[in-house]
Design an enzyme around this catalytic site. Structure first.
Site, PDB file in Angstrom:
ATOM      1  N   ASP A  13       0.888  -1.150  -0.081  1.00 14.26           N
ATOM      2  CA  ASP A  13      -0.077  -0.042   0.022  1.00 14.26           C
ATOM      3  C   ASP A  13       0.792   1.417   0.045  1.00 14.26           C
ATOM      4  O   ASP A  13       0.518   2.332   0.339  1.00 14.26           O
ATOM      5  CB  ASP A  13      -1.051   0.104   1.302  1.00 14.26           C
ATOM      6  CG  ASP A  13      -1.779  -1.301   1.251  1.00 14.26           C
ATOM      7  OD1 ASP A  13      -2.199  -1.695   0.320  1.00 14.26           O
ATOM      8  OD2 ASP A  13      -1.865  -1.857   2.395  1.00 14.26           O
ATOM      9  N   GLU A  14       1.984   1.280  -0.694  1.00 14.94           N
ATOM     10  CA  GLU A  14       2.751   2.387  -0.668  1.00 14.94           C
ATOM     11  C   GLU A  14       2.621   3.257  -1.721  1.00 14.94           C
ATOM     12  O   GLU A  14       3.220   4.251  -1.870  1.00 14.94           O
ATOM     13  CB  GLU A  14       4.270   2.091  -0.792  1.00 14.94           C
ATOM     14  CG  GLU A  14       5.049   1.193   0.367  1.00 14.94           C
ATOM     15  CD  GLU A  14       4.846  -0.362   0.024  1.00 14.94           C
ATOM     16  OE1 GLU A  14       4.140  -0.662  -0.935  1.00 14.94           O
ATOM     17  OE2 GLU A  14       5.354  -1.111   0.632  1.00 14.94           O
ATOM     18  N   LYS A  16       2.092   2.013  -5.261  1.00 16.07           N
ATOM     19  CA  LYS A  16       2.889   1.619  -6.369  1.00 16.07           C
ATOM     20  C   LYS A  16       2.088   1.542  -7.561  1.00 16.07           C
ATOM     21  O   LYS A  16       2.679   1.724  -8.624  1.00 16.07           O
ATOM     22  CB  LYS A  16       3.409  -0.034  -6.022  1.00 16.07           C
ATOM     23  CG  LYS A  16       4.412  -0.120  -4.886  1.00 16.07           C
ATOM     24  CD  LYS A  16       4.668  -1.727  -4.894  1.00 16.07           C
ATOM     25  CE  LYS A  16       3.413  -2.399  -4.417  1.00 16.07           C
ATOM     26  NZ  LYS A  16       3.008  -2.139  -3.118  1.00 16.07           N
ATOM     27  N   GLY A  40      -3.861  -4.640  -4.517  1.00 15.51           N
ATOM     28  CA  GLY A  40      -4.924  -3.849  -4.854  1.00 15.51           C
ATOM     29  C   GLY A  40      -4.348  -2.646  -5.327  1.00 15.51           C
ATOM     30  O   GLY A  40      -3.569  -1.826  -4.350  1.00 15.51           O
ATOM     31  N   HIS A  41      -4.031  -2.387  -6.644  1.00 14.86           N
ATOM     32  CA  HIS A  41      -3.555  -1.065  -6.976  1.00 14.86           C
ATOM     33  C   HIS A  41      -4.521  -0.250  -7.690  1.00 14.86           C
ATOM     34  O   HIS A  41      -5.331  -0.714  -8.693  1.00 14.86           O
ATOM     35  CB  HIS A  41      -2.607  -1.637  -8.222  1.00 14.86           C
ATOM     36  CG  HIS A  41      -1.172  -2.137  -7.866  1.00 14.86           C
ATOM     37  ND1 HIS A  41      -0.380  -2.918  -8.544  1.00 14.86           N
ATOM     38  CD2 HIS A  41      -1.034  -2.553  -6.496  1.00 14.86           C
ATOM     39  CE1 HIS A  41       0.575  -3.638  -7.730  1.00 14.86           C
ATOM     40  NE2 HIS A  41       0.292  -3.336  -6.546  1.00 14.86           N
ATOM     41  N   GLN A 223       2.374  -6.071  -3.005  1.00 12.60           N
ATOM     42  CA  GLN A 223       2.608  -5.930  -1.588  1.00 12.60           C
ATOM     43  C   GLN A 223       3.916  -5.316  -1.081  1.00 12.60           C
ATOM     44  O   GLN A 223       4.187  -4.214  -2.212  1.00 12.60           O
ATOM     45  CB  GLN A 223       2.621  -7.467  -0.807  1.00 12.60           C
ATOM     46  CG  GLN A 223       1.485  -8.172  -0.873  1.00 12.60           C
ATOM     47  CD  GLN A 223       1.002  -9.095  -2.207  1.00 12.60           C
ATOM     48  OE1 GLN A 223       1.857  -9.611  -2.479  1.00 12.60           O
ATOM     49  NE2 GLN A 223      -0.248  -9.016  -2.613  1.00 12.60           N
TER      50      GLN A 223
END
Ligand code: IMP
Length: 434
Positions: A13-14, A16, A40-41, A223
């Site tokens: 969740d950074e 990406k 999840g993106h 991730q």
């Protein structure tokens, strides 16, 4: 060689998805190499928002090859639903390719995921319950179904009875059941093969050919390093390797074929699910960051735990992940805070350490050591204008924050993200494919 990888440097969740989409614009081929629809993106293109879980972000850009590599585990129904959404948005799936060696998630994997979590009781991992762990277990146990099997009825007839028998017995032992028959399972797998068959190929050949031709290849991680099965906060991790090294096994390329590894680092720390998080803020400030940062899972909707930036983790990510530079994201969420803490070390059992311990017991005893840095003013809704002024135009304190990260980790910052939109990005590098 024009290859570039993007991997998460924390617990996922950074941001990406946004960075990948930004760089995918210039790439020819985009490759997912691990994980599944636990990822999840979120990608915003103009006013359109896409939440992708399995499809590589590049699928949204015309003329790209978007590959689901052999290291990914595939939820076929989930994948077909994403394919439908992409097609309905008027985009083509012509560039999609699926590795014939990728493993398939089945209903019994999801059931087993739930049953395992139930049996763990208050020690549950907090998985996404998507069947990721049990599917990887089957891969290692040599009981999995691969994408190539979807196209071969004989192979399925040979393999299905023994595998299904094992799964049924296991589920019954765990207090659950599986009503599926051999024929039902085979029919379902063949049905998926009918739809997905035209995309299934030996994707390692494709990726290597693309690199040999001098094309631009982008490897898209899912991730983050702290969720890596070997190097993360085990057992509170996902079931795949998330580090740069996973590109070799998960995409089928040699270790000398990845030139740049961009680490995505959120300006503070978040994690979903259970497990150690040394800099967690269990107070109103943590809740404030959660709300301001919109820190709710793309896949499960769960609120993310929030805390100060932890550079012990960032250094761990550099060491293990092969990170060559940073993309620092969500700096705008910290706008308007008077001071900011950044963790540089831990103290445990009277000792000062700057590495991440493996032992959960040691982790429960450690205290983060912080350096206090000055915050910067809140620029409100003007991120687009702020980004347009470039790096030099950013508040001095923000640049000091970035410089501190660079100095402590020994890696330069190549990109700054201060909002969801592409226009809220400062690209400090420019030529990514040199
Ligand atoms: P699993 O991957 O569903 O087995 O879940 C294992 C752990 O990884 C749980 O703590 C999940 O919340 C976490 N996890 C899995 N995928 C992601 C992700 O994409 N972002 C953040 N956390 C994730």
């Amino acid at each position: 060689m024009k290859t570039l990888a993007i991997i998460g440097a924390q617990w996922g969740d950074e941001g990406k998805g946004k960075i990948t989409d930004y760089l995918a614009r210039d790439a020819d081929t985009i490759v997912r190499f691990q994980g599944g629809n636990n990822a999840g993106h979120t990608i915003q293109i103009g006013d359109e928002v896409f939440k992708l879980h399995l499809l590589p972000s590049g699928i949204l850009r015309e003329g790209k090859t978007a590959i689901i590599g052999n290291g990914v585990v595939i939820d076929a129904e989930g994948l077909m639903e994403e394919m439908r959404i992409v097609e309905e948005s008027g985009r083509s799936l012509d560039g999609l390719r699926i590795s014939d060696r990728a493993h398939i998630i089945l209903n019994y994997h999801r059931k087993l995921d739930g049953a395992e979590e139930r049996h763990r009781g208050d020690k549950s991992v907090g998985t996404t319950k998507r069947g990721i762990g049990p599917c990887y277990q089957d891969k290692i146990a040599r009981s999995g179904f691969r994408a190539c099997d979807l196209l071969e009825e004989d192979t399925l007839r040979e393999k299905a009875p023994a595998v299904l028998r094992m799964k049924k017995e296991l589920l019954e032992l765990m207090g659950d059941s599986c009503e599926c028959t051999d024929d039902m399972l085979i029919e379902r797998l063949l049905g998926w093969g009918d739809t997905l068959g035209k995309y299934i190929c030996d994707s390692s050949v494709l990726v290597n050919e693309s690199i040999d031709k001098g094309e631009k290849v982008l490897f898209e991680g899912a991730q983050g390093i702290m969720l890596d099965i070997d190097h993360g906060t085990y057992p509170f991790v996902t079931s795949s390797n998330t580090i740069g090294g996973a590109i070799c096994t998960g995409a089928g390329v040699g270790p000398n074929r990845v030139s740049t590894v961009l680490g995505c680092l959120k300006a503070y720390t978040t994690r979903v699910g259970e497990g150690p998080m040394p800099t967690e803020l269990c107070n109103d400030l943590g809740k404030y960051i959660m709300k301001k940062g919109g820190e709710f899972g793309t896949t499960t909707g769960r609120g993310r735990r929030c805390g100060w930036l932890d550079l012990v983790i960032a250094k761990h990510a550099v060491r293990i992940g092969g990170i060559t530079s940073w993309a620092i994201t969500k700096l705008d969420v910290l706008n308007g805070m008077e001071t900011l803490n950044v963790c540089t070390h831990y103290e445990v059992d009277g000792e000062r350490i700057d590495y991440f311990p493996a032992s959960l017991s040691k982790l429960s005893r450690l205290e983060p050591v912080y350096v206090e840095l000055s915050g910067w003013e809140d620029w409100g809704d003007c991120s687009e204008d702020v980004a347009a002024n470039g790096y030099d135009g950013l508040p001095k304190e923000l640049k000091d924050y970035v410089s501190f990260i660079e100095k402590e980790t020994g890696r330069p910052d190549d990109m700054i993200s201060i909002g969801k939109r592409r226009s809220e990005t400062i690209d400090r590098r420019g030529d990514w494919w040199a």
